[in-house]
Design a protein around this motif. Structure first.
Motif, PDB file in Angstrom:
ATOM      1  N   VAL A  18       2.618  16.780  -8.238  1.00  0.00           N
ATOM      2  CA  VAL A  18       2.281  15.374  -8.463  1.00  0.00           C
ATOM      3  C   VAL A  18       1.026  15.312  -9.323  1.00  0.00           C
ATOM      4  O   VAL A  18       0.048  16.018  -9.061  1.00  0.00           O
ATOM      5  N   LYS A  19       1.072  14.460 -10.348  1.00  0.00           N
ATOM      6  CA  LYS A  19      -0.069  14.309 -11.252  1.00  0.00           C
ATOM      7  C   LYS A  19      -1.243  13.646 -10.552  1.00  0.00           C
ATOM      8  O   LYS A  19      -1.066  12.668  -9.820  1.00  0.00           O
ATOM      9  N   PRO A  20      -2.450  14.140 -10.800  1.00  0.00           N
ATOM     10  CA  PRO A  20      -3.637  13.443 -10.299  1.00  0.00           C
ATOM     11  C   PRO A  20      -3.650  11.996 -10.807  1.00  0.00           C
ATOM     12  O   PRO A  20      -3.243  11.713 -11.930  1.00  0.00           O
ATOM     13  N   GLY A  21      -4.095  11.102  -9.941  1.00  0.00           N
ATOM     14  CA  GLY A  21      -4.130   9.680 -10.273  1.00  0.00           C
ATOM     15  C   GLY A  21      -2.964   8.920  -9.688  1.00  0.00           C
ATOM     16  O   GLY A  21      -3.041   7.712  -9.468  1.00  0.00           O
ATOM     17  N   MET A  22      -1.860   9.620  -9.448  1.00  0.00           N
ATOM     18  CA  MET A  22      -0.723   8.987  -8.773  1.00  0.00           C
ATOM     19  C   MET A  22      -1.026   8.953  -7.277  1.00  0.00           C
ATOM     20  O   MET A  22      -1.967   9.589  -6.814  1.00  0.00           O
ATOM     21  N   THR A  23      -0.201   8.241  -6.528  1.00  0.00           N
ATOM     22  CA  THR A  23      -0.324   8.293  -5.079  1.00  0.00           C
ATOM     23  C   THR A  23       0.700   9.267  -4.520  1.00  0.00           C
ATOM     24  O   THR A  23       1.673   9.623  -5.198  1.00  0.00           O
ATOM     25  N   VAL A  24       0.486   9.669  -3.297  1.00  0.00           N
ATOM     26  CA  VAL A  24       1.438  10.548  -2.632  1.00  0.00           C
ATOM     27  C   VAL A  24       2.792   9.837  -2.522  1.00  0.00           C
ATOM     28  O   VAL A  24       3.842  10.457  -2.662  1.00  0.00           O
ATOM     29  N   MET A  25       2.778   8.519  -2.335  1.00  0.00           N
ATOM     30  CA  MET A  25       4.013   7.732  -2.296  1.00  0.00           C
ATOM     31  C   MET A  25       4.734   7.770  -3.633  1.00  0.00           C
ATOM     32  O   MET A  25       5.940   7.967  -3.689  1.00  0.00           O
ATOM     33  N   GLU A  26       4.024   7.598  -4.726  1.00  0.00           N
ATOM     34  CA  GLU A  26       4.650   7.621  -6.052  1.00  0.00           C
ATOM     35  C   GLU A  26       5.271   8.989  -6.333  1.00  0.00           C
ATOM     36  O   GLU A  26       6.349   9.079  -6.922  1.00  0.00           O
ATOM     37  N   ASP A  79       0.685   7.670  14.882  1.00  0.00           N
ATOM     38  CA  ASP A  79      -0.208   8.589  15.573  1.00  0.00           C
ATOM     39  C   ASP A  79      -1.638   8.133  15.257  1.00  0.00           C
ATOM     40  O   ASP A  79      -1.956   7.908  14.088  1.00  0.00           O
ATOM     41  N   PRO A  80      -2.495   7.998  16.242  1.00  0.00           N
ATOM     42  CA  PRO A  80      -3.839   7.465  15.975  1.00  0.00           C
ATOM     43  C   PRO A  80      -4.691   8.323  15.043  1.00  0.00           C
ATOM     44  O   PRO A  80      -5.626   7.817  14.429  1.00  0.00           O
ATOM     45  N   VAL A  81      -4.349   9.586  14.901  1.00  0.00           N
ATOM     46  CA  VAL A  81      -5.143  10.485  14.051  1.00  0.00           C
ATOM     47  C   VAL A  81      -4.413  10.871  12.774  1.00  0.00           C
ATOM     48  O   VAL A  81      -4.985  10.832  11.685  1.00  0.00           O
ATOM     49  N   ARG A  82      -3.128  11.222  12.877  1.00  0.00           N
ATOM     50  CA  ARG A  82      -2.406  11.820  11.753  1.00  0.00           C
ATOM     51  C   ARG A  82      -1.644  10.835  10.876  1.00  0.00           C
ATOM     52  O   ARG A  82      -1.226  11.191   9.778  1.00  0.00           O
ATOM     53  N   SER A  83      -1.427   9.602  11.322  1.00  0.00           N
ATOM     54  CA  SER A  83      -0.635   8.648  10.538  1.00  0.00           C
ATOM     55  C   SER A  83      -1.407   8.168   9.318  1.00  0.00           C
ATOM     56  O   SER A  83      -2.594   7.828   9.403  1.00  0.00           O
ATOM     57  N   ARG A  84      -0.693   8.122   8.204  1.00  0.00           N
ATOM     58  CA  ARG A  84      -1.244   7.585   6.956  1.00  0.00           C
ATOM     59  C   ARG A  84      -0.139   6.872   6.204  1.00  0.00           C
ATOM     60  O   ARG A  84       1.043   7.159   6.378  1.00  0.00           O
ATOM     61  N   LEU A  85      -0.541   5.950   5.331  1.00  0.00           N
ATOM     62  CA  LEU A  85       0.380   5.332   4.388  1.00  0.00           C
ATOM     63  C   LEU A  85       0.201   6.070   3.076  1.00  0.00           C
ATOM     64  O   LEU A  85      -0.911   6.130   2.529  1.00  0.00           O
ATOM     65  N   THR A  86       1.288   6.640   2.561  1.00  0.00           N
ATOM     66  CA  THR A  86       1.175   7.466   1.359  1.00  0.00           C
ATOM     67  C   THR A  86       0.783   6.669   0.128  1.00  0.00           C
ATOM     68  O   THR A  86       0.269   7.244  -0.830  1.00  0.00           O
ATOM     69  N   CYS A  87       0.973   5.358   0.156  1.00  0.00           N
ATOM     70  CA  CYS A  87       0.551   4.530  -0.988  1.00  0.00           C
ATOM     71  C   CYS A  87      -0.964   4.443  -1.089  1.00  0.00           C
ATOM     72  O   CYS A  87      -1.501   4.045  -2.128  1.00  0.00           O
ATOM     73  N   GLN A  88      -1.649   4.828  -0.030  1.00  0.00           N
ATOM     74  CA  GLN A  88      -3.106   4.725  -0.003  1.00  0.00           C
ATOM     75  C   GLN A  88      -3.809   6.060  -0.230  1.00  0.00           C
ATOM     76  O   GLN A  88      -5.029   6.139  -0.174  1.00  0.00           O
TER      77      GLN A  88
END
Length: 107
Positions: A18-26, A79-88
């Motif tokens: 994945v290119k830097p600057g993109m999001t993990v979601m993209e 999960d209170p610790v491990r959950s993330r939104l990949t768009c962020q």
């Protein structure tokens, strides 16, 4: 490029550059990784790009902002610790090797 590993609930592994600057979601969306729907297009207005980051990455990512925290309340089994939104999560060279696990899909 940063290599991001997406692991589906069934164990299927997708290693994507994945290119830097993109999001993990993209990175997931553009490479056909199933299970990251990104219904809002990355506006942090849904939780369809929710993942669990591997434990060793929790402290290496930027902290969740209040908007992401609020949207995680709508995620499937957060999960209170491990959950993330990949768009962020913006991809940087320091994220090379990031591993995320996709939650089980509930239809």
């Amino acid at each position: 490029m940063a290599k991001i590993t997406y692991i589906e609930h069934n164990g299927t592994v997708h290693e994507i550059d994945v290119k830097p600057g993109m999001t993990v979601m993209e990175g997931a969306r553009d490479n056909g990784v199933p299970g990251i729907d990104a219904d809002c297009g990355g506006a942090c207005a849904c939780s369809t790009c929710h993942v669990y980051v591997a434990p060793e990455w929790v402290d290496r990512l930027p902290t969740r902002d209040p908007m992401e925290e609020d949207m995680l309340d709508f995620a499937w089994q957060p999960d209170p610790v491990r959950s993330r939104l990949t768009c962020q999560i913006k991809v940087t060279p320091e994220l090379d090797g990031l591993v995320v696990n996709l939650p089980e899909r509930q239809i």
